[in-house]
Scaffold this motif. Sequence first.
Motif, PDB file in Angstrom:
ATOM      1  N   ALA A 186    -141.305  18.680 -40.699  1.00  0.00           N
ATOM      2  CA  ALA A 186    -140.458  17.564 -40.251  1.00  0.00           C
ATOM      3  C   ALA A 186    -138.975  17.960 -40.216  1.00  0.00           C
ATOM      4  O   ALA A 186    -138.256  17.623 -39.273  1.00  0.00           O
ATOM      5  N   ALA A 187    -138.546  18.699 -41.231  1.00  0.00           N
ATOM      6  CA  ALA A 187    -137.118  19.033 -41.329  1.00  0.00           C
ATOM      7  C   ALA A 187    -136.665  19.953 -40.191  1.00  0.00           C
ATOM      8  O   ALA A 187    -135.469  20.037 -39.892  1.00  0.00           O
ATOM      9  N   ASP A 188    -137.624  20.639 -39.573  1.00  0.00           N
ATOM     10  CA  ASP A 188    -137.269  21.604 -38.514  1.00  0.00           C
ATOM     11  C   ASP A 188    -137.462  21.043 -37.109  1.00  0.00           C
ATOM     12  O   ASP A 188    -137.192  21.731 -36.117  1.00  0.00           O
ATOM     13  N   LEU A 189    -137.974  19.802 -37.005  1.00  0.00           N
ATOM     14  CA  LEU A 189    -138.416  19.303 -35.698  1.00  0.00           C
ATOM     15  C   LEU A 189    -137.311  19.353 -34.640  1.00  0.00           C
ATOM     16  O   LEU A 189    -137.508  19.892 -33.546  1.00  0.00           O
ATOM     17  N   MET A 190    -136.145  18.795 -34.951  1.00  0.00           N
ATOM     18  CA  MET A 190    -135.106  18.735 -33.913  1.00  0.00           C
ATOM     19  C   MET A 190    -134.580  20.137 -33.590  1.00  0.00           C
ATOM     20  O   MET A 190    -134.307  20.438 -32.430  1.00  0.00           O
ATOM     21  N   ASP A 191    -134.470  20.999 -34.608  1.00  0.00           N
ATOM     22  CA  ASP A 191    -134.023  22.376 -34.334  1.00  0.00           C
ATOM     23  C   ASP A 191    -135.005  23.076 -33.405  1.00  0.00           C
ATOM     24  O   ASP A 191    -134.614  23.779 -32.475  1.00  0.00           O
ATOM     25  N   GLU A 192    -136.294  22.882 -33.685  1.00  0.00           N
ATOM     26  CA  GLU A 192    -137.312  23.534 -32.843  1.00  0.00           C
ATOM     27  C   GLU A 192    -137.277  22.964 -31.428  1.00  0.00           C
ATOM     28  O   GLU A 192    -137.429  23.701 -30.450  1.00  0.00           O
ATOM     29  N   ALA A 193    -137.106  21.647 -31.337  1.00  0.00           N
ATOM     30  CA  ALA A 193    -137.055  21.021 -30.007  1.00  0.00           C
ATOM     31  C   ALA A 193    -135.837  21.546 -29.237  1.00  0.00           C
ATOM     32  O   ALA A 193    -135.932  21.875 -28.049  1.00  0.00           O
ATOM     33  N   LEU A 194    -134.703  21.653 -29.931  1.00  0.00           N
ATOM     34  CA  LEU A 194    -133.484  22.144 -29.263  1.00  0.00           C
ATOM     35  C   LEU A 194    -133.632  23.616 -28.882  1.00  0.00           C
ATOM     36  O   LEU A 194    -133.163  24.047 -27.820  1.00  0.00           O
ATOM     37  N   LYS A 195    -134.312  24.375 -29.749  1.00  0.00           N
ATOM     38  CA  LYS A 195    -134.515  25.801 -29.450  1.00  0.00           C
ATOM     39  C   LYS A 195    -135.361  25.955 -28.183  1.00  0.00           C
ATOM     40  O   LYS A 195    -135.026  26.715 -27.268  1.00  0.00           O
ATOM     41  N   LEU A 196    -136.448  25.201 -28.115  1.00  0.00           N
ATOM     42  CA  LEU A 196    -137.318  25.262 -26.931  1.00  0.00           C
ATOM     43  C   LEU A 196    -136.565  24.756 -25.695  1.00  0.00           C
ATOM     44  O   LEU A 196    -136.612  25.373 -24.622  1.00  0.00           O
ATOM     45  N   ALA A 197    -135.846  23.644 -25.869  1.00  0.00           N
ATOM     46  CA  ALA A 197    -135.087  23.085 -24.737  1.00  0.00           C
ATOM     47  C   ALA A 197    -134.064  24.104 -24.246  1.00  0.00           C
ATOM     48  O   ALA A 197    -133.877  24.283 -23.037  1.00  0.00           O
ATOM     49  N   GLY A 198    -133.414  24.801 -25.185  1.00  0.00           N
ATOM     50  CA  GLY A 198    -132.409  25.805 -24.818  1.00  0.00           C
ATOM     51  C   GLY A 198    -133.038  26.944 -24.020  1.00  0.00           C
ATOM     52  O   GLY A 198    -132.468  27.437 -23.044  1.00  0.00           O
ATOM     53  N   LYS A 199    -134.241  27.333 -24.435  1.00  0.00           N
ATOM     54  CA  LYS A 199    -134.935  28.399 -23.702  1.00  0.00           C
ATOM     55  C   LYS A 199    -135.222  27.938 -22.267  1.00  0.00           C
ATOM     56  O   LYS A 199    -134.942  28.652 -21.303  1.00  0.00           O
ATOM     57  N   LEU A 200    -135.776  26.739 -22.130  1.00  0.00           N
ATOM     58  CA  LEU A 200    -136.088  26.237 -20.787  1.00  0.00           C
ATOM     59  C   LEU A 200    -134.807  26.112 -19.957  1.00  0.00           C
ATOM     60  O   LEU A 200    -134.796  26.419 -18.760  1.00  0.00           O
ATOM     61  N   ALA A 201    -133.736  25.661 -20.616  1.00  0.00           N
ATOM     62  CA  ALA A 201    -132.473  25.448 -19.890  1.00  0.00           C
ATOM     63  C   ALA A 201    -131.877  26.756 -19.388  1.00  0.00           C
ATOM     64  O   ALA A 201    -131.025  26.759 -18.495  1.00  0.00           O
ATOM     65  N   SER A 202    -132.340  27.886 -19.939  1.00  0.00           N
ATOM     66  CA  SER A 202    -131.808  29.179 -19.486  1.00  0.00           C
ATOM     67  C   SER A 202    -132.466  29.621 -18.170  1.00  0.00           C
ATOM     68  O   SER A 202    -132.038  30.577 -17.547  1.00  0.00           O
ATOM     69  N   TYR A 203    -133.525  28.924 -17.764  1.00  0.00           N
ATOM     70  CA  TYR A 203    -134.203  29.280 -16.510  1.00  0.00           C
ATOM     71  C   TYR A 203    -133.618  28.473 -15.358  1.00  0.00           C
ATOM     72  O   TYR A 203    -132.852  27.530 -15.558  1.00  0.00           O
ATOM     73  N   GLY A 204    -134.026  28.814 -14.147  1.00  0.00           N
ATOM     74  CA  GLY A 204    -133.503  28.128 -12.965  1.00  0.00           C
ATOM     75  C   GLY A 204    -134.082  26.726 -12.827  1.00  0.00           C
ATOM     76  O   GLY A 204    -135.302  26.530 -12.966  1.00  0.00           O
ATOM     77  N   ALA A 205    -133.194  25.775 -12.539  1.00  0.00           N
ATOM     78  CA  ALA A 205    -133.625  24.374 -12.428  1.00  0.00           C
ATOM     79  C   ALA A 205    -134.637  24.178 -11.292  1.00  0.00           C
ATOM     80  O   ALA A 205    -135.548  23.361 -11.398  1.00  0.00           O
ATOM     81  N   VAL A 206    -134.468  24.948 -10.214  1.00  0.00           N
ATOM     82  CA  VAL A 206    -135.363  24.759  -9.063  1.00  0.00           C
ATOM     83  C   VAL A 206    -136.786  25.189  -9.433  1.00  0.00           C
ATOM     84  O   VAL A 206    -137.770  24.501  -9.129  1.00  0.00           O
ATOM     85  N   ALA A 207    -136.889  26.320 -10.135  1.00  0.00           N
ATOM     86  CA  ALA A 207    -138.215  26.803 -10.530  1.00  0.00           C
ATOM     87  C   ALA A 207    -138.835  25.892 -11.585  1.00  0.00           C
ATOM     88  O   ALA A 207    -140.046  25.623 -11.554  1.00  0.00           O
ATOM     89  N   LEU A 208    -138.009  25.400 -12.504  1.00  0.00           N
ATOM     90  CA  LEU A 208    -138.548  24.479 -13.521  1.00  0.00           C
ATOM     91  C   LEU A 208    -139.144  23.240 -12.840  1.00  0.00           C
ATOM     92  O   LEU A 208    -140.260  22.816 -13.152  1.00  0.00           O
ATOM     93  N   ALA A 209    -138.383  22.679 -11.895  1.00  0.00           N
ATOM     94  CA  ALA A 209    -138.847  21.468 -11.211  1.00  0.00           C
ATOM     95  C   ALA A 209    -140.104  21.764 -10.398  1.00  0.00           C
ATOM     96  O   ALA A 209    -141.050  20.959 -10.375  1.00  0.00           O
ATOM     97  N   ALA A 210    -140.130  22.937  -9.760  1.00  0.00           N
ATOM     98  CA  ALA A 210    -141.293  23.285  -8.924  1.00  0.00           C
ATOM     99  C   ALA A 210    -142.534  23.470  -9.782  1.00  0.00           C
ATOM    100  O   ALA A 210    -143.636  23.033  -9.410  1.00  0.00           O
ATOM    101  N   ALA A 211    -142.371  24.101 -10.952  1.00  0.00           N
ATOM    102  CA  ALA A 211    -143.525  24.326 -11.838  1.00  0.00           C
ATOM    103  C   ALA A 211    -144.091  22.990 -12.318  1.00  0.00           C
ATOM    104  O   ALA A 211    -145.308  22.744 -12.268  1.00  0.00           O
ATOM    105  N   LYS A 212    -143.180  22.107 -12.728  1.00  0.00           N
ATOM    106  CA  LYS A 212    -143.621  20.795 -13.224  1.00  0.00           C
ATOM    107  C   LYS A 212    -144.346  20.041 -12.111  1.00  0.00           C
ATOM    108  O   LYS A 212    -145.427  19.489 -12.320  1.00  0.00           O
TER     109      LYS A 212
END
Length: 262
Positions: A186-212
């Motif tokens: 529980a104590a790590d949840l937001m850090d882990e979410a931000l870490k994953l979000a940061g990784k995704l945010a480093s990719y191209g928005a167009v490819a992220l949207a297309a994959a989804k």
Amino acid sequence: MADFQNITLEVADRIATITVDRPKALNALNPDTLRELSDAIDRVAKDDGVKVVIVTGAGDKAFVAGADIAAMVDMDEAGGRGFGEAGHAVMRKLERLPKPVIAAVNGFALGGGTELALACDIILASDHAVFGQPEIKLGIIPGFGGTQRLARKCGANVAKEMILSGNNVKADRALQIGLANAVVPAADLMDEALKLAGKLASYGAVALAAAKRAIDEGLDKAKIDDGLQVEQDAFAGLFSTEDRTEGMKAFIEKRKPDFKDR
Ligand code: CAA
């Protein structure tokens, strides 16, 4: 942002965090909260500076404890239909947002809470998260997309077990059945979410949207809107039953419901 009463929206480092914040009702979704969520999703959709969204609940007890039962208790069939439509619209808007959405499930995610998480792309659960579709105990069924999205994500067998029994599912089982992508302390949840979000945010928005979009539209060959219509009709219809009135009154009066099968 100051104009929300029931949620907060913060943007930092290309990540928007939407937090449902109604502690007195364990972050339950009432009509105002649905309107605010809809508005927040519109804002992050328009904000080119936002690449990834995190949805979570305030406090350490609940993500979202469901649709607000006190708001539903006096609804008639038309009211139930309108509320179901409003919930569908918000979940659909989140699901169709052309940016990845991570649910950080920090506690109870029941009813509309599990449905909100299901409308997100990736579910990170804290080790004390609890998922469930307990609507059957109130004389209704999931009305914010749960009958369709739970079956699509975890299969009809899991969806039927959870929705017909109303049994809750703890984080470790949620992982096993593919409802949660990962379980973290529980104590790590937001850090882990931000870490994953940061990784995704480093990719191209167009490819992220297309994959989804490719994944969701491919899965939607059996049209989810057709399924959602079936759910909406059934959900609204139950608001005319005595059992629905009894189920919700019993929750509010903190007693066991006495269902009469009508
Ligand atoms: N709606 C309105 N109020 C709610 C709520 C909900 N979904 N869930 C919790 N609350 C309120 C409680 O009424 C209580 O308020 P008071 O302090 O004023 O009495 C407060 O939040 C704290 O809750 P509890 O005292 O019940 O806390 P607990 O720790 O004993 O139990 C819980 C926690 C197991 C989550 C329990 O609150 C619970 O079972 N909540 C209801 C869960 C539920 O049935 N969700 C589905 C709703 S229907 C739905 O979502 C339909 C749909 O698909 C559209």
